[in-house]
Design a protein around this motif. Sequence first.
Motif, PDB file in Angstrom:
ATOM      1  N   VAL A 474       0.845  -1.206   0.000  1.00  0.00           N
ATOM      2  CA  VAL A 474       0.000   0.000   0.000  1.00  0.00           C
ATOM      3  C   VAL A 474       0.876   1.250   0.000  1.00  0.00           C
ATOM      4  O   VAL A 474       0.599   2.234  -0.712  1.00  0.00           O
ATOM      5  CB  VAL A 474      -0.946  -0.007   1.216  1.00  0.00           C
ATOM      6  CG1 VAL A 474      -1.671   1.336   1.330  1.00  0.00           C
ATOM      7  CG2 VAL A 474      -1.971  -1.132   1.084  1.00  0.00           C
ATOM      8  N   ALA A 475       1.955   1.224   0.785  1.00  0.00           N
ATOM      9  CA  ALA A 475       2.860   2.380   0.854  1.00  0.00           C
ATOM     10  C   ALA A 475       3.457   2.680  -0.516  1.00  0.00           C
ATOM     11  O   ALA A 475       3.594   3.861  -0.909  1.00  0.00           O
ATOM     12  CB  ALA A 475       3.971   2.120   1.876  1.00  0.00           C
ATOM     13  N   PHE A 476       3.817   1.623  -1.254  1.00  0.00           N
ATOM     14  CA  PHE A 476       4.376   1.828  -2.591  1.00  0.00           C
ATOM     15  C   PHE A 476       3.344   2.447  -3.524  1.00  0.00           C
ATOM     16  O   PHE A 476       3.652   3.361  -4.301  1.00  0.00           O
ATOM     17  CB  PHE A 476       4.896   0.499  -3.130  1.00  0.00           C
ATOM     18  CG  PHE A 476       5.595   0.613  -4.457  1.00  0.00           C
ATOM     19  CD1 PHE A 476       6.519   1.641  -4.722  1.00  0.00           C
ATOM     20  CD2 PHE A 476       5.346  -0.295  -5.477  1.00  0.00           C
ATOM     21  CE1 PHE A 476       7.159   1.738  -5.940  1.00  0.00           C
ATOM     22  CE2 PHE A 476       5.970  -0.208  -6.706  1.00  0.00           C
ATOM     23  CZ  PHE A 476       6.881   0.812  -6.947  1.00  0.00           C
ATOM     24  N   PHE A 477       2.100   1.975  -3.449  1.00  0.00           N
ATOM     25  CA  PHE A 477       1.039   2.561  -4.270  1.00  0.00           C
ATOM     26  C   PHE A 477       0.837   4.032  -3.916  1.00  0.00           C
ATOM     27  O   PHE A 477       0.583   4.860  -4.791  1.00  0.00           O
ATOM     28  CB  PHE A 477      -0.272   1.772  -4.090  1.00  0.00           C
ATOM     29  CG  PHE A 477      -0.465   0.638  -5.058  1.00  0.00           C
ATOM     30  CD1 PHE A 477      -1.029   0.861  -6.302  1.00  0.00           C
ATOM     31  CD2 PHE A 477      -0.055  -0.646  -4.746  1.00  0.00           C
ATOM     32  CE1 PHE A 477      -1.215  -0.180  -7.190  1.00  0.00           C
ATOM     33  CE2 PHE A 477      -0.220  -1.688  -5.626  1.00  0.00           C
ATOM     34  CZ  PHE A 477      -0.803  -1.467  -6.854  1.00  0.00           C
ATOM     35  N   ARG A 478       0.944   4.338  -2.630  1.00  0.00           N
ATOM     36  CA  ARG A 478       0.756   5.739  -2.217  1.00  0.00           C
ATOM     37  C   ARG A 478       1.843   6.635  -2.808  1.00  0.00           C
ATOM     38  O   ARG A 478       1.576   7.753  -3.244  1.00  0.00           O
ATOM     39  CB  ARG A 478       0.763   5.839  -0.700  1.00  0.00           C
ATOM     40  CG  ARG A 478      -0.498   5.298  -0.039  1.00  0.00           C
ATOM     41  CD  ARG A 478      -0.346   5.276   1.453  1.00  0.00           C
ATOM     42  NE  ARG A 478      -1.516   4.696   2.115  1.00  0.00           N
ATOM     43  CZ  ARG A 478      -1.481   4.096   3.300  1.00  0.00           C
ATOM     44  NH1 ARG A 478      -0.318   4.003   3.954  1.00  0.00           N
ATOM     45  NH2 ARG A 478      -2.577   3.597   3.830  1.00  0.00           N
ATOM     46  N   THR A 479       3.090   6.130  -2.791  1.00  0.00           N
ATOM     47  CA  THR A 479       4.185   6.956  -3.329  1.00  0.00           C
ATOM     48  C   THR A 479       4.041   7.165  -4.826  1.00  0.00           C
ATOM     49  O   THR A 479       4.470   8.192  -5.361  1.00  0.00           O
ATOM     50  CB  THR A 479       5.542   6.286  -3.050  1.00  0.00           C
ATOM     51  OG1 THR A 479       5.599   5.004  -3.692  1.00  0.00           O
ATOM     52  CG2 THR A 479       5.767   6.113  -1.551  1.00  0.00           C
ATOM     53  N   ARG A 480       3.408   6.203  -5.499  1.00  0.00           N
ATOM     54  CA  ARG A 480       3.234   6.347  -6.952  1.00  0.00           C
ATOM     55  C   ARG A 480       2.030   7.209  -7.288  1.00  0.00           C
ATOM     56  O   ARG A 480       1.887   7.659  -8.436  1.00  0.00           O
ATOM     57  CB  ARG A 480       3.092   4.958  -7.598  1.00  0.00           C
ATOM     58  CG  ARG A 480       4.350   4.109  -7.519  1.00  0.00           C
ATOM     59  CD  ARG A 480       5.448   4.623  -8.426  1.00  0.00           C
ATOM     60  NE  ARG A 480       5.081   4.475  -9.803  1.00  0.00           N
ATOM     61  CZ  ARG A 480       5.461   3.438 -10.580  1.00  0.00           C
ATOM     62  NH1 ARG A 480       6.222   2.483 -10.062  1.00  0.00           N
ATOM     63  NH2 ARG A 480       5.102   3.371 -11.847  1.00  0.00           N
ATOM     64  N   GLY A 481       1.132   7.450  -6.353  1.00  0.00           N
ATOM     65  CA  GLY A 481      -0.002   8.345  -6.569  1.00  0.00           C
ATOM     66  C   GLY A 481      -0.818   7.964  -7.791  1.00  0.00           C
ATOM     67  O   GLY A 481      -1.364   6.863  -7.882  1.00  0.00           O
ATOM     68  N   LEU A 482      -0.896   8.907  -8.757  1.00  0.00           N
ATOM     69  CA  LEU A 482      -1.681   8.695  -9.964  1.00  0.00           C
ATOM     70  C   LEU A 482      -0.862   8.064 -11.093  1.00  0.00           C
ATOM     71  O   LEU A 482      -1.266   8.097 -12.253  1.00  0.00           O
ATOM     72  CB  LEU A 482      -2.284  10.024 -10.432  1.00  0.00           C
ATOM     73  CG  LEU A 482      -3.293  10.653  -9.469  1.00  0.00           C
ATOM     74  CD1 LEU A 482      -3.766  12.004 -10.004  1.00  0.00           C
ATOM     75  CD2 LEU A 482      -4.473   9.731  -9.242  1.00  0.00           C
ATOM     76  N   ASP A 483       0.236   7.443 -10.732  1.00  0.00           N
ATOM     77  CA  ASP A 483       1.044   6.681 -11.681  1.00  0.00           C
ATOM     78  C   ASP A 483       1.177   5.254 -11.134  1.00  0.00           C
ATOM     79  O   ASP A 483       2.235   4.861 -10.644  1.00  0.00           O
ATOM     80  CB  ASP A 483       2.426   7.319 -11.844  1.00  0.00           C
ATOM     81  CG  ASP A 483       3.302   6.548 -12.829  1.00  0.00           C
ATOM     82  OD1 ASP A 483       2.732   5.841 -13.692  1.00  0.00           O
ATOM     83  OD2 ASP A 483       4.541   6.629 -12.707  1.00  0.00           O
ATOM     84  N   PRO A 484       0.070   4.509 -11.146  1.00  0.00           N
ATOM     85  CA  PRO A 484       0.035   3.216 -10.449  1.00  0.00           C
ATOM     86  C   PRO A 484       1.038   2.221 -11.018  1.00  0.00           C
ATOM     87  O   PRO A 484       1.220   2.134 -12.234  1.00  0.00           O
ATOM     88  CB  PRO A 484      -1.406   2.736 -10.655  1.00  0.00           C
ATOM     89  CG  PRO A 484      -1.878   3.441 -11.872  1.00  0.00           C
ATOM     90  CD  PRO A 484      -1.198   4.781 -11.866  1.00  0.00           C
ATOM     91  N   PRO A 485       1.683   1.423 -10.161  1.00  0.00           N
ATOM     92  CA  PRO A 485       2.651   0.430 -10.616  1.00  0.00           C
ATOM     93  C   PRO A 485       1.957  -0.851 -11.076  1.00  0.00           C
ATOM     94  O   PRO A 485       0.823  -1.141 -10.693  1.00  0.00           O
ATOM     95  CB  PRO A 485       3.486   0.168  -9.366  1.00  0.00           C
ATOM     96  CG  PRO A 485       2.521   0.368  -8.243  1.00  0.00           C
ATOM     97  CD  PRO A 485       1.616   1.495  -8.695  1.00  0.00           C
ATOM     98  N   SER A 486       2.654  -1.630 -11.868  1.00  0.00           N
ATOM     99  CA  SER A 486       2.168  -2.947 -12.266  1.00  0.00           C
ATOM    100  C   SER A 486       2.494  -3.948 -11.164  1.00  0.00           C
ATOM    101  O   SER A 486       3.373  -3.683 -10.325  1.00  0.00           O
ATOM    102  CB  SER A 486       2.834  -3.384 -13.564  1.00  0.00           C
ATOM    103  OG  SER A 486       4.228  -3.600 -13.356  1.00  0.00           O
ATOM    104  N   PRO A 487       1.825  -5.116 -11.130  1.00  0.00           N
ATOM    105  CA  PRO A 487       2.144  -6.132 -10.109  1.00  0.00           C
ATOM    106  C   PRO A 487       3.610  -6.533 -10.127  1.00  0.00           C
ATOM    107  O   PRO A 487       4.201  -6.781  -9.067  1.00  0.00           O
ATOM    108  CB  PRO A 487       1.225  -7.293 -10.479  1.00  0.00           C
ATOM    109  CG  PRO A 487       0.052  -6.650 -11.145  1.00  0.00           C
ATOM    110  CD  PRO A 487       0.631  -5.497 -11.916  1.00  0.00           C
ATOM    111  N   SER A 488       4.216  -6.617 -11.319  1.00  0.00           N
ATOM    112  CA  SER A 488       5.636  -7.014 -11.378  1.00  0.00           C
ATOM    113  C   SER A 488       6.515  -5.940 -10.732  1.00  0.00           C
ATOM    114  O   SER A 488       7.501  -6.254 -10.051  1.00  0.00           O
ATOM    115  CB  SER A 488       6.058  -7.267 -12.824  1.00  0.00           C
ATOM    116  OG  SER A 488       5.897  -6.096 -13.611  1.00  0.00           O
ATOM    117  N   GLU A 489       6.157  -4.664 -10.932  1.00  0.00           N
ATOM    118  CA  GLU A 489       6.917  -3.582 -10.300  1.00  0.00           C
ATOM    119  C   GLU A 489       6.776  -3.638  -8.783  1.00  0.00           C
ATOM    120  O   GLU A 489       7.755  -3.443  -8.047  1.00  0.00           O
ATOM    121  CB  GLU A 489       6.433  -2.225 -10.803  1.00  0.00           C
ATOM    122  CG  GLU A 489       6.800  -1.914 -12.241  1.00  0.00           C
ATOM    123  CD  GLU A 489       6.259  -0.571 -12.676  1.00  0.00           C
ATOM    124  OE1 GLU A 489       7.072   0.348 -12.886  1.00  0.00           O
ATOM    125  OE2 GLU A 489       5.021  -0.440 -12.785  1.00  0.00           O
TER     126      GLU A 489
END
Length: 584
Positions: A474-489
Amino acid sequence: EWEGVRLSFVDVPGHEKFVRNMLAGAGGIDAVLFVVAADESVMPQTREHFEILRLLGVERGVVAVTKIDHVTPDLVAVTAEDVRDLVRGSFLEGASVVPVSARTGEGLDALKAALLALARPEGETQRESRAARLPIDRAFLVAGFGPVVTGSLVSGRISRDQRLELLPERRPVRVRRLEVHGHETEEAHAGERVSANLVGVELSELRRGKALATPGAFAVSALLTARVHLLPSAPRVRSGDRLFFHHFSSEGRARLRLLEATELLPGGSSRVQLRLSAPVAAAPGDRFVLRRLSPVETVGGGVILDPLWPSAARPRPGERERLDRLERGSLPERCVLWIEQARERGAPEEELAARAGVTASDIRAALAGPLAEGRAHALRRSPDRYIAETILARLAEKASSEIAAYLAAGGASVGIPRSTLLARLMPSADTRWAEAVESALAARGVFRIAGEEARPPGREDLDGSERDLSERIVAFFRTRGLDPPSPSEVAERVRHRQKVVEGLIGYLAKKGDLARLPGGWLIAREAVEDVVARLRGSGKTSIDIGEFKELFGLTRRLAIPLLEHLDAAKVTRRVGDRREILPG
């Protein structure tokens, strides 16, 4: 009609060349008037007809020694004694032997009294309560009316304008007109000789051997499981032998497979399977006769145990015990056996009724005990289908194993998707039945249904290591904001297996920590909340896609799914090419 009793006679030929005609007529009789001429006594065909009656399970009868005016009293006595020798030890052993003369009338009153004594009204009531079945022995055309069939009504009732089906093809027909003994009637009853004028079928489709029946009431099968008895005078029979098969008015060929030995000796008995040249409408308890192909002679017969028993080409473990239950069990016991055979598919009520040759209400009454004892279950979301306790217990064990295996493999962290679990438990089941079984398993505590997941009992949230990993995701998703990462990332960032990460991402989306957008995009919940706050604080009342992209620095690929998500959340409302920004 004598003294309020109606007797229907089926006069069958006695000559050996016409035994097949005798079989067509004798299949539906209750009792026999066994006729032996005093000037000929017991002939070979007399013995064959007598053996056929035994094979057909006829239980009552009267013997008439006829033509007594042709011979001396001594010869009449000799013939009577010959008959008694023939029937000794059989159903006719205690029957009246009445000497008569059609020419002089001698003995006719005594014969009439003996026939009246055979009447059993209680037996007729029982047969009439069952579904209608009329084996056809003749079919012809009547000018101005159309096709007409005749036969002995084996069970049930048939009324004018009643809808029936022609078996074995299950062709719907309607009864236009009924006659019993040449007199038109509104209703015919079991045991009567019936003539039925039909609508909805051509004469070319009607022939001896077919049957009329209550729609869906009888199984149609070309593989019958039965108990066969060979006559003491018959040759031995081996598995694979072909024989003539006679069942009511139908006649065909059958390949016999012995289920308990490789050959059956004269006078012996065995359970068998008969593979017929054409399907017949059959029910447990039906009698049949077997005859050799060449020379054509009666060798035995028997009783049908089950018209839908699975093929026994390869004996299965416990088959003998199941066959014992089938042959010796009561209707409730046989119903439980058939429900067990249906396995995960379950047994529909109408299928059980047709297989047993009884009504649906009979099945419900028969299963009252097994249901109360917990040996079978009628699932409430599918009340016309039953599943055995042994099968449900096996499914419960398998469900627990599947959930545990899924969690251990990292496919999810809290539970297994319900659709995945049902596909593994019952891959070919229809949706309604699968959901009924799922509810039954949940009711016994095998798992807990939470939204679209099936979770193990007591498993409400993540354990310590999973909770830590999910927080990092969740923390990683928050840091990416509106640039969501892929599952592999995400997997690379948190340094964990991608399959486990994908399972946790799905769990976090269901929990609400991540927002799932149309098209499968996932972004942090806080990122969406920030978009909502900034939109409502922008001072704008509406916005188009271009303005939205520019305001939040989005690509079109993400802007459109995000706007659709906001539409669904009632933050925005689409009006033409623009979105109105709705107040919070």
